[in-house]
Design a protein around this motif. Structure first.
Motif, PDB file in Angstrom:
ATOM      1  N   ILE A  16      -1.161  -4.961  -0.509  1.00  0.00           N
ATOM      2  CA  ILE A  16      -1.388  -4.489  -1.881  1.00  0.00           C
ATOM      3  C   ILE A  16      -0.154  -3.769  -2.398  1.00  0.00           C
ATOM      4  O   ILE A  16       0.318  -4.032  -3.505  1.00  0.00           O
ATOM      5  CB  ILE A  16      -2.621  -3.557  -1.943  1.00  0.00           C
ATOM      6  N   GLU A  17       0.386  -2.858  -1.614  1.00  0.00           N
ATOM      7  CA  GLU A  17       1.506  -2.040  -2.081  1.00  0.00           C
ATOM      8  C   GLU A  17       2.807  -2.826  -2.203  1.00  0.00           C
ATOM      9  O   GLU A  17       3.539  -2.670  -3.165  1.00  0.00           O
ATOM     10  CB  GLU A  17       1.676  -0.825  -1.173  1.00  0.00           C
ATOM     11  N   VAL A  18       3.098  -3.703  -1.268  1.00  0.00           N
ATOM     12  CA  VAL A  18       4.337  -4.479  -1.299  1.00  0.00           C
ATOM     13  C   VAL A  18       4.300  -5.555  -2.387  1.00  0.00           C
ATOM     14  O   VAL A  18       5.309  -5.842  -3.021  1.00  0.00           O
ATOM     15  CB  VAL A  18       4.608  -5.115   0.088  1.00  0.00           C
ATOM     16  N   ASN A  19       3.138  -6.133  -2.611  1.00  0.00           N
ATOM     17  CA  ASN A  19       3.014  -7.234  -3.565  1.00  0.00           C
ATOM     18  C   ASN A  19       2.346  -6.819  -4.870  1.00  0.00           C
ATOM     19  O   ASN A  19       1.772  -7.653  -5.558  1.00  0.00           O
ATOM     20  CB  ASN A  19       2.197  -8.368  -2.921  1.00  0.00           C
ATOM     21  N   SER A  20       2.437  -5.546  -5.222  1.00  0.00           N
ATOM     22  CA  SER A  20       1.713  -5.062  -6.393  1.00  0.00           C
ATOM     23  C   SER A  20       2.076  -5.821  -7.662  1.00  0.00           C
ATOM     24  O   SER A  20       1.237  -5.991  -8.539  1.00  0.00           O
ATOM     25  CB  SER A  20       1.931  -3.562  -6.587  1.00  0.00           C
ATOM     26  N   GLY A  21       3.296  -6.325  -7.772  1.00  0.00           N
ATOM     27  CA  GLY A  21       3.691  -7.084  -8.953  1.00  0.00           C
ATOM     28  C   GLY A  21       3.034  -8.447  -9.042  1.00  0.00           C
ATOM     29  O   GLY A  21       3.056  -9.085 -10.091  1.00  0.00           O
ATOM     30  N   LEU A  22       2.438  -8.906  -7.955  1.00  0.00           N
ATOM     31  CA  LEU A  22       1.796 -10.216  -7.927  1.00  0.00           C
ATOM     32  C   LEU A  22       0.279 -10.135  -8.081  1.00  0.00           C
ATOM     33  O   LEU A  22      -0.386 -11.156  -8.137  1.00  0.00           O
ATOM     34  CB  LEU A  22       2.134 -10.939  -6.613  1.00  0.00           C
ATOM     35  N   LYS A  27      -6.492  -4.391 -10.194  1.00  0.00           N
ATOM     36  CA  LYS A  27      -6.591  -4.264  -8.731  1.00  0.00           C
ATOM     37  C   LYS A  27      -5.694  -3.133  -8.237  1.00  0.00           C
ATOM     38  O   LYS A  27      -6.108  -2.316  -7.413  1.00  0.00           O
ATOM     39  CB  LYS A  27      -6.207  -5.574  -8.052  1.00  0.00           C
ATOM     40  N   ILE A  28      -4.486  -3.078  -8.761  1.00  0.00           N
ATOM     41  CA  ILE A  28      -3.540  -2.035  -8.359  1.00  0.00           C
ATOM     42  C   ILE A  28      -4.052  -0.662  -8.796  1.00  0.00           C
ATOM     43  O   ILE A  28      -4.068   0.285  -8.006  1.00  0.00           O
ATOM     44  CB  ILE A  28      -2.144  -2.305  -8.974  1.00  0.00           C
ATOM     45  N   LYS A  29      -4.477  -0.549 -10.050  1.00  0.00           N
ATOM     46  CA  LYS A  29      -4.949   0.736 -10.570  1.00  0.00           C
ATOM     47  C   LYS A  29      -6.172   1.233  -9.806  1.00  0.00           C
ATOM     48  O   LYS A  29      -6.244   2.404  -9.432  1.00  0.00           O
ATOM     49  CB  LYS A  29      -5.264   0.612 -12.061  1.00  0.00           C
ATOM     50  N   ASN A  30      -7.126   0.350  -9.553  1.00  0.00           N
ATOM     51  CA  ASN A  30      -8.342   0.770  -8.847  1.00  0.00           C
ATOM     52  C   ASN A  30      -8.061   1.092  -7.383  1.00  0.00           C
ATOM     53  O   ASN A  30      -8.649   2.015  -6.826  1.00  0.00           O
ATOM     54  CB  ASN A  30      -9.429  -0.278  -8.996  1.00  0.00           C
ATOM     55  N   ARG A  60      -9.477  -2.427   4.978  1.00  0.00           N
ATOM     56  CA  ARG A  60      -9.314  -3.748   4.370  1.00  0.00           C
ATOM     57  C   ARG A  60     -10.041  -3.730   3.042  1.00  0.00           C
ATOM     58  O   ARG A  60     -11.055  -3.047   2.890  1.00  0.00           O
ATOM     59  CB  ARG A  60      -9.867  -4.856   5.275  1.00  0.00           C
ATOM     60  N   TYR A  61      -9.534  -4.485   2.080  1.00  0.00           N
ATOM     61  CA  TYR A  61     -10.014  -4.419   0.710  1.00  0.00           C
ATOM     62  C   TYR A  61     -10.404  -5.795   0.196  1.00  0.00           C
ATOM     63  O   TYR A  61      -9.691  -6.774   0.416  1.00  0.00           O
ATOM     64  CB  TYR A  61      -8.915  -3.860  -0.212  1.00  0.00           C
ATOM     65  N   ILE A  62     -11.527  -5.827  -0.505  1.00  0.00           N
ATOM     66  CA  ILE A  62     -11.968  -7.023  -1.222  1.00  0.00           C
ATOM     67  C   ILE A  62     -12.052  -6.627  -2.695  1.00  0.00           C
ATOM     68  O   ILE A  62     -12.671  -5.617  -3.033  1.00  0.00           O
ATOM     69  CB  ILE A  62     -13.351  -7.491  -0.745  1.00  0.00           C
ATOM     70  N   PHE A  63     -11.426  -7.417  -3.557  1.00  0.00           N
ATOM     71  CA  PHE A  63     -11.458  -7.168  -4.997  1.00  0.00           C
ATOM     72  C   PHE A  63     -12.324  -8.229  -5.672  1.00  0.00           C
ATOM     73  O   PHE A  63     -12.116  -9.422  -5.466  1.00  0.00           O
ATOM     74  CB  PHE A  63     -10.051  -7.243  -5.590  1.00  0.00           C
ATOM     75  N   THR A 100     -14.496  -3.265  -7.428  1.00  0.00           N
ATOM     76  CA  THR A 100     -14.792  -4.106  -8.579  1.00  0.00           C
ATOM     77  C   THR A 100     -13.907  -3.701  -9.751  1.00  0.00           C
ATOM     78  O   THR A 100     -13.338  -2.609  -9.768  1.00  0.00           O
ATOM     79  CB  THR A 100     -16.273  -4.009  -8.990  1.00  0.00           C
ATOM     80  N   LYS A 101     -13.796  -4.593 -10.732  1.00  0.00           N
ATOM     81  CA  LYS A 101     -12.918  -4.356 -11.881  1.00  0.00           C
ATOM     82  C   LYS A 101     -13.340  -3.094 -12.637  1.00  0.00           C
ATOM     83  O   LYS A 101     -12.516  -2.258 -12.955  1.00  0.00           O
ATOM     84  CB  LYS A 101     -12.911  -5.569 -12.810  1.00  0.00           C
ATOM     85  N   VAL A 102     -14.625  -2.992 -12.957  1.00  0.00           N
ATOM     86  CA  VAL A 102     -15.143  -1.738 -13.488  1.00  0.00           C
ATOM     87  C   VAL A 102     -15.327  -0.890 -12.249  1.00  0.00           C
ATOM     88  O   VAL A 102     -16.153  -1.215 -11.395  1.00  0.00           O
ATOM     89  CB  VAL A 102     -16.486  -1.940 -14.221  1.00  0.00           C
ATOM     90  N   LEU A 103     -14.525   0.141 -12.116  1.00  0.00           N
ATOM     91  CA  LEU A 103     -14.374   0.828 -10.834  1.00  0.00           C
ATOM     92  C   LEU A 103     -15.693   1.280 -10.227  1.00  0.00           C
ATOM     93  O   LEU A 103     -16.320   2.230 -10.667  1.00  0.00           O
ATOM     94  CB  LEU A 103     -13.421   2.016 -10.956  1.00  0.00           C
ATOM     95  N   ARG A 104     -16.094   0.517  -9.240  1.00  0.00           N
ATOM     96  CA  ARG A 104     -17.204   0.857  -8.360  1.00  0.00           C
ATOM     97  C   ARG A 104     -16.665   0.623  -6.973  1.00  0.00           C
ATOM     98  O   ARG A 104     -16.114  -0.418  -6.685  1.00  0.00           O
ATOM     99  CB  ARG A 104     -18.398  -0.071  -8.569  1.00  0.00           C
TER     100      ARG A 104
END
Length: 109
Positions: A16-22, A27-30, A60-63, A100-104
């Protein structure tokens, strides 16, 4: 945008941190908001194991855009399956974070 990253379901902190521009901005903000909250020393998160996993990079993260749409729930299902197949190789204590997109935030330790 990288096809490899947009098709991924399960992410590590470094990915997430290395590829934040992709990754999509939400996703980055949440992810950043989650990280700030779980590591906040002024308002400690109640689960020691989740905090420890986050500090050590073992989370580990699932968006998912939504917690209601069928396609997104199928993505969640697939991500949980990937996690279950690999969690023993990550660390003794690891955490799965569903964002989730709406931060939950849903944290499974």
């Amino acid at each position: 945008m990288s096809t490899r990253l947009t098709e991924r379901i399960l992410f590590t902190k470094d990915e997430i941190e290395v590829n934040s521009g992709l990754l999509d901005l939400w996703k980055i903000k949440n992810y950043q908001e989650f990280r700030e909250n779980i590591l906040d020393k002024n308002c400690p998160f109640p689960c020691y194991f989740a905090v420890d996993a986050e500090k050590k990079g073992h989370s580990r993260y699932i968006f998912c855009k939504s917690a209601e749409e069928e396609d997104e729930l199928l993505k969640l299902r697939d991500g949980i399956y990937q996690y279950i197949k690999s969690y023993k190789e990550i660390a003794k204590r690891t955490t799965l974070v569903w964002v989730t997109k709406v931060l939950r935030l849903f944290i499974f330790s």
